[in-house]
Design a protein around this motif. Structure first.
Motif, PDB file in Angstrom:
ATOM      1  N   ARG A  68       0.920  -1.206   0.098  1.00  0.00           N
ATOM      2  CA  ARG A  68       0.052  -0.041   0.018  1.00  0.00           C
ATOM      3  C   ARG A  68       1.024   1.269  -0.052  1.00  0.00           C
ATOM      4  NH1 ARG A  68      -5.474  -0.700   2.744  1.00  0.00           N
ATOM      5  NH2 ARG A  68      -5.693  -3.273   2.876  1.00  0.00           N
ATOM      6  N   VAL A  69       0.441   1.984  -0.907  1.00  0.00           N
ATOM      7  CA  VAL A  69       1.232   3.419  -0.962  1.00  0.00           C
ATOM      8  C   VAL A  69       0.187   4.564  -0.929  1.00  0.00           C
ATOM      9  CG1 VAL A  69       3.534   2.556  -1.783  1.00  0.00           C
ATOM     10  CG2 VAL A  69       1.556   3.266  -3.383  1.00  0.00           C
ATOM     11  N   SER A  70       0.619   5.825  -0.727  1.00  0.00           N
ATOM     12  CA  SER A  70      -0.278   7.065  -0.860  1.00  0.00           C
ATOM     13  C   SER A  70      -0.452   7.154  -2.288  1.00  0.00           C
ATOM     14  CB  SER A  70       0.311   8.206   0.133  1.00  0.00           C
ATOM     15  OG  SER A  70       1.435   8.547  -0.465  1.00  0.00           O
ATOM     16  N   LYS A  72       2.354   7.065  -5.372  1.00  0.00           N
ATOM     17  CA  LYS A  72       2.166   6.258  -6.497  1.00  0.00           C
ATOM     18  C   LYS A  72       2.472   7.169  -7.830  1.00  0.00           C
ATOM     19  CE  LYS A  72      -1.476   3.591  -8.792  1.00  0.00           C
ATOM     20  NZ  LYS A  72      -3.177   3.303  -8.666  1.00  0.00           N
ATOM     21  N   GLU A  73       1.952   8.498  -7.547  1.00  0.00           N
ATOM     22  CA  GLU A  73       2.382   9.246  -8.769  1.00  0.00           C
ATOM     23  C   GLU A  73       3.855   9.469  -8.983  1.00  0.00           C
ATOM     24  OE1 GLU A  73       0.322  10.768 -11.124  1.00  0.00           O
ATOM     25  OE2 GLU A  73      -1.259   9.488 -10.178  1.00  0.00           O
ATOM     26  N   ARG A  74       4.515   9.639  -8.073  1.00  0.00           N
ATOM     27  CA  ARG A  74       6.005   9.730  -8.095  1.00  0.00           C
ATOM     28  C   ARG A  74       6.509   8.332  -8.667  1.00  0.00           C
ATOM     29  NH1 ARG A  74       5.865  12.081  -2.751  1.00  0.00           N
ATOM     30  NH2 ARG A  74       7.069  10.386  -1.969  1.00  0.00           N
TER      31      ARG A  74
END
Length: 74
Positions: free
Chosen positions: A5-7, A11-13
């Motif tokens: 799980r990532v924020s 995820k965008e980076r």
């Protein structure tokens, strides 16, 4: 296979760092390689290069590290 799980920001980076032909797994594998891995590869390759090959590899290594740090916002 597992889930991480990532924020959305992370995820965008990661998406920005991901190459077109690369999965997220491939990206994380590439980013998680240690400096020792790069040094070992450079040592192995230096046996086939010229006198300046090791210095060239070190310079490329340093440039890649700087580029990655800039892209990661450090």
């Amino acid at each position: 296979m597992s889930t991480i799980r990532v924020s959305e920001d992370v995820k965008e980076r990661l998406r920005d760092l991901k190459r077109e032909d690369e999965s997220f797994n491939d990206l994380l594998d590439r980013l998680s390689r240690t400096e020792k891995d790069v040094e070992r590869i450079a040592e192995d390759l230096s046996s086939i290069g010229g006198e300046d090959f090791e210095a060239d590899m070190q310079e490329a290594h340093d440039e890649l590290n700087e580029s990655l740090e800039e892209r990661m916002g450090r």
